[in-house]
Design an enzyme around this catalytic site. Sequence first.
Site, PDB file in Angstrom:
ATOM      1  CE1 TYR A 183       0.471   1.352   4.478  1.00 15.16           C
ATOM      2  CE2 TYR A 183       0.685  -0.976   4.445  1.00 15.16           C
ATOM      3  CZ  TYR A 183       1.168   0.323   5.053  1.00 15.16           C
ATOM      4  OH  TYR A 183       1.687   0.283   6.146  1.00 15.16           O
ATOM      5  CB  CYS A 184       1.755   3.971  -1.656  1.00 16.26           C
ATOM      6  SG  CYS A 184       0.566   3.813  -3.080  1.00 16.26           S
ATOM      7  CB  THR A 185      -0.039   8.488  -0.053  1.00 12.55           C
ATOM      8  OG1 THR A 185       1.153   8.479   0.358  1.00 12.55           O
ATOM      9  CG2 THR A 185      -1.044   9.606   0.193  1.00 12.55           C
TER      10      THR A 185
END
Length: 309
Positions: A183-185
Amino acid sequence: MTDSLIHTGPFLVAALYHFVSVPRFASLQAPLQALSEENGVKGTLLLAHEGINGTIAGPDAGIHAVLAFLRAQPEFARLEHKESRASKMPFLRMKVKLKKEIVTMGVEDIDPNKVVGTYVAPRDWNALISDPDTIVIDTRNDYETAIGTFRGALDPKTKTFREFPDWVRRNTGLHNKPKVAMYCTGGIRCEKATAFMKAEGFDEVYHLKGGILKYLEEVPQEESLWEGACFVFDERVSVEHGLKEGEHRLCHACRNPITSEEITSPLYEEGVSCSHCYHTRTEEDRLRYRQRQLQIALARKRGQRHIGS
């Protein structure tokens, strides 16, 4: 596709990205810049052969005009974006840049338009990352993970996304579990990371659709496995559940997010130093930062915004 607004505020913020082949990307730079400026829109948009990435803010009508222009282009007809609100304009200017990559990994022949992992909706994310057969990886950088992350996630502690491939190759133990969830922003880094992981021989690779921002928007806080705040690349600095503005501020000396407790540290001086950077900067550095901070203060008195603030 437009995601619903969660937090009130006079400025509409739109975060967007789309991996798609755009051979004519350079021809879009000038009209996008002009349209944004005409409509009071500020922020940054990156254009490359592999697509578009960026965050913009402005009046509702202005943001809608820019998005309508983009979706009128055949390549971006299916462009999705995420919306939130800001109490003040979070950007100083509008920049439309031409790049080699819309998110820089620095690895040749990684193309998310051809091979990518499996999207996981926010409502299904908790089950995936709670599965003991899943390794969870935060693909963001260390200053981002420092203020918030998913419970139990691995933190590569990278300074830039370019370091992520080497971290994966060094950590052979990542192959010990059948599933990898990343996951990331907003989704762009983890999407490109899944393309890289597939190329490295990982079979079951998943990524959070819409990123942390979409998760914080859709998943009720009482059900959430997210801990802390989510760093964002604008003057809001961080957002929390419901995408409301967080309480973090930015140290303008080192660009690290800082808490209200860190602001009370004797090492903190606005625009000059904080507990993260005091011991890594020289007195000459701090003198230069103080001079810049003085110019910022003078600009504020004149009712203006200094470009370095």
